[in-house]
Design an enzyme around this catalytic site. Structure first.
Site, PDB file in Angstrom:
ATOM      1  N   LEU A  57       0.834  -1.215   0.000  1.00  0.00           N
ATOM      2  CA  LEU A  57       0.000   0.000   0.000  1.00  0.00           C
ATOM      3  C   LEU A  57       0.863   1.256   0.000  1.00  0.00           C
ATOM      4  O   LEU A  57       0.444   2.318  -0.411  1.00  0.00           O
ATOM      5  CB  LEU A  57      -0.900   0.006   1.236  1.00  0.00           C
ATOM      6  CG  LEU A  57      -1.901  -1.141   1.356  1.00  0.00           C
ATOM      7  CD1 LEU A  57      -2.496  -1.196   2.747  1.00  0.00           C
ATOM      8  CD2 LEU A  57      -3.002  -0.960   0.326  1.00  0.00           C
ATOM      9  N   GLY A 116      10.320   0.373   6.239  1.00  0.00           N
ATOM     10  CA  GLY A 116       9.911  -0.833   5.507  1.00  0.00           C
ATOM     11  C   GLY A 116       8.709  -0.514   4.655  1.00  0.00           C
ATOM     12  O   GLY A 116       8.683   0.538   4.014  1.00  0.00           O
ATOM     13  N   ASP A 125       2.839  15.719  12.479  1.00  0.00           N
ATOM     14  CA  ASP A 125       3.022  15.438  11.061  1.00  0.00           C
ATOM     15  C   ASP A 125       1.669  15.431  10.344  1.00  0.00           C
ATOM     16  O   ASP A 125       1.432  14.605   9.465  1.00  0.00           O
ATOM     17  CB  ASP A 125       3.736  14.089  10.890  1.00  0.00           C
ATOM     18  CG  ASP A 125       4.399  13.964   9.522  1.00  0.00           C
ATOM     19  OD1 ASP A 125       4.372  14.960   8.758  1.00  0.00           O
ATOM     20  OD2 ASP A 125       4.930  12.880   9.217  1.00  0.00           O
TER      21      ASP A 125
HETATM   22  P1  AMP Z   1       3.066   5.750   6.747  1.00  0.00           P
HETATM   23  O1  AMP Z   1       4.495   5.429   6.897  1.00  0.00           O
HETATM   24  O2  AMP Z   1       2.272   5.458   7.990  1.00  0.00           O
HETATM   25  O3  AMP Z   1       2.851   7.156   6.250  1.00  0.00           O
HETATM   26  O4  AMP Z   1       2.473   4.764   5.592  1.00  0.00           O
HETATM   27  C1  AMP Z   1       2.959   4.797   4.270  1.00  0.00           C
HETATM   28  C2  AMP Z   1       1.847   4.600   3.277  1.00  0.00           C
HETATM   29  O5  AMP Z   1       1.203   3.329   3.505  1.00  0.00           O
HETATM   30  C3  AMP Z   1       0.708   5.624   3.380  1.00  0.00           C
HETATM   31  O6  AMP Z   1       0.974   6.788   2.626  1.00  0.00           O
HETATM   32  C4  AMP Z   1      -0.472   4.864   2.815  1.00  0.00           C
HETATM   33  O7  AMP Z   1      -0.449   4.889   1.407  1.00  0.00           O
HETATM   34  C5  AMP Z   1      -0.197   3.435   3.265  1.00  0.00           C
HETATM   35  N1  AMP Z   1      -0.910   3.168   4.526  1.00  0.00           N
HETATM   36  C6  AMP Z   1      -0.449   3.358   5.783  1.00  0.00           C
HETATM   37  N2  AMP Z   1      -1.371   3.031   6.690  1.00  0.00           N
HETATM   38  C7  AMP Z   1      -2.464   2.605   6.002  1.00  0.00           C
HETATM   39  C8  AMP Z   1      -3.782   2.147   6.373  1.00  0.00           C
HETATM   40  N3  AMP Z   1      -4.143   2.010   7.658  1.00  0.00           N
HETATM   41  N4  AMP Z   1      -4.647   1.818   5.398  1.00  0.00           N
HETATM   42  C9  AMP Z   1      -4.293   1.942   4.101  1.00  0.00           C
HETATM   43  N5  AMP Z   1      -3.080   2.365   3.687  1.00  0.00           N
HETATM   44  C10 AMP Z   1      -2.173   2.704   4.616  1.00  0.00           C
END
Ligand code: AMP
Length: 478
Positions: A203, A209, A320
């Site tokens: 996603l 990671g 953030d």
């Molecule tokens: P983060 O490091 O938390 O910003 O996550 C990186 C990317 O993963 C985000 O920009 C989303 O595209 C995807 N992502 C993170 N958390 C979720 C979630 N709970 N549901 C769907 N996509 C997610």
């Protein structure tokens, strides 16, 4: 014709009319329900919900005064939320983006099982005076599938034990069909590896990671989840960061904040979260410019303001907040995510002081963050203003090509970004308030959320011109 023959003919006539009669009964069935309050105003609906106990999910359905449509009002966190029930051209009812039903009572039954975009599942009825004490009987059993759904073939064992025998079997009565989840039920801190199925589909990713799609199996069924998987070669520092993020998320429970369902320590450290499948707000808006209305954006940003108000009340700073960190469950439902930089403030502190500057999103940061490394809910308010700007610019880049130091000079000189073309003047005023230089003079989220709510209601309730006029003439937020 003999009396017997007459009787038979009558019976034939009734039988042949049965489907229509059934439909008539079903389409008016809600009128006999304890949760149906008829033609009452939004304010009266609120008054009735606030009287007596106020458990989450307490609800009523009312006729919207002028428009001939229905509205659903429900309690969550001691606050009443209002939703318009949509009706399509063929007469089917649904929540925005939600599953469609022939009748209001079927929709209500369904929403008890699945939130379908609401803040939570429907719970107990707010009982109207007329039906108090009576148990309404539901329309006679109809064949499955007549409501637009074809539940899977079922053995009695897959039906929930408490399905009443005097009504139609609905799709949600089947454990097999119904993969709904109430996040509060599946919330567990330690998740076993055997409970998780991890998809190949990524996603998103970051330096920790990647985030993968997956399925979590619990006693109440299977749930789609997003899984933050820590790279196995990551150093201890990154692992500690993820544990801190999990620790923060574990303490939060709000419909407008991505919930953590648990941690799984297996081949990798994994943070399991509820899924927000429509992805980051900025990307969503930049690809859907033609289909997302301003009203839709107001609704989403109102939700973000409510999530941030909750954080403010709990004394957490996000640090953030940006459109990339607002994830969408669907076009009408937003959740704040990414608590990687967040901090819980001490009971007597109203800011967090960072010892050193890190890789910071400077364009989203208030002057006191950059100049003094001081972070508070008020500095989150500044970021909320930038997030609003991004949203109303349909995923535009704030300050365009300016670099961090240029932005600081720009702000110090008293300049601010301009109103995005599609943005209502009232919403731009909120942004400018969020960008008040001195944090002491900036509104808090309580104020911002209040203002977003009143503007949101004024534009989504065109049936009440006087309320719209009052909101339009309302005082600025300070
Ligand atoms: P983060 O490091 O938390 O910003 O996550 C990186 C990317 O993963 C985000 O920009 C989303 O595209 C995807 N992502 C993170 N958390 C979720 C979630 N709970 N549901 C769907 N996509 C997610």
């Amino acid at each position: 014709m003999s009396a017997v023959k007459k009787g038979e003919a009558m019976e034939q006539a009734i039988i042949s009319q049965a489907p229509q009669l059934e439909k008539l009964i079903a389409t008016t069935a809600h009128e006999k329900m304890p949760w149906y309050h008829g033609k009452i105003s939004r304010q009266e609906g609120e008054r009735r919900l606030y009287s007596g106990a106020q458990p989450d999910g307490k609800f009523l359905v009312r006729d919207r005064e002028e428009s001939g449509t229905f509205a659903l009002s429900m309690m969550y966190g001691k606050t009443v939320y209002h939703y318009q029930i949509l009706q399509d051209k063929s007469g089917k009812y649904s929540m925005p983006e939600g599953t469609k039903f022939d009748t209001i009572w079927q929709l209500v039954e369904y929403l008890k099982m699945k939130a379908d975009g609401l803040v939570t599942n429907l719970g107990e009825a707010c009982v109207n005076g007329k039906t108090a004490g009576k148990t309404p009987s539901l329309p006679a059993t109809r064949r499955p599938g007549t409501n637009g759904y074809t539940p899977p073939p079922r053995a009695p064992s897959v039906l929930k034990p408490d399905v009443p025998t005097d009504r139609e079997v609905l799709p949600m009565d089947s454990d097999v069909f119904n993969p709904y989840h109430n996040p509060n039920e599946v919330r567990k801190f330690n998740i076993q590896r055997t409970q998780l199925l991890i998809d190949e589909l990524e996603l998103g990713s970051g330096n920790f990671g990647c985030v993968k799609k997956g399925t979590l199996t619990t006693e109440s069924g299977q749930v789609d989840v997003a899984i933050k998987v820590l790279k196995s070669d990551n150093e201890k520092l990154v692992q500690d960061e993820m544990m801190r993020e999990a620790e923060i998320m574990h303490q939060l429970s709000n419909p407008f904040i991505v919930r953590m369902l648990g941690l799984c320590k297996a081949e990798n450290l994994m943070l399991v979260m509820e899924m927000a499948s429509a992805g980051p707000l900025n990307k969503f808006l930049s690809t859907k410019k033609d289909t997302v209305t301003t009203e839709n954006i107001v609704n989403l940003m109102h939700q973000v303001s409510m999530g941030m108000k909750y954080l403010e009340e709990k004394n957490f700073v996000h640090r953030d907040l940006a459109a990339r960190n607002v994830l969408l469950v669907n076009q009408q439902f937003a959740k704040i995510s990414d608590f990687g930089l967040s901090k819980a403030l001490g009971a007597d502190d109203n800011y967090y002081k960072a010892r050193t500057a890190g890789k910071w999103p400077l364009k989203w940061y208030a002057p006191e963050c950059i100049n003094y490394h001081k972070f508070s809910s008020k500095s989150d308010v500044w970021s909320f203003g930038i997030t609003m700007w991004e949203a109303f610019s349909y995923g535009g880049k704030p300050y365009r090509k300016m670099k961090g130091p240029d932005v600081m000079r720009f702000i110090d000189s008293g300049s601010r970004m301009e109103c995005p073309p599609a943005c209502p003047e009232r919403m731009y005023e909120v942004m400018k308030e969020c960008w008040t230089y001195k944090h002491e003079e900036r509104p808090d989220f309580k104020k911002v959320a209040e203002y977003m709510k009143s503007y949101h209601y004024s534009i989504s309730n065109k049936a009440k011109p006087e309320e719209a006029a009052a909101a339009a003439a309302a005082e600025p937020i300070k």
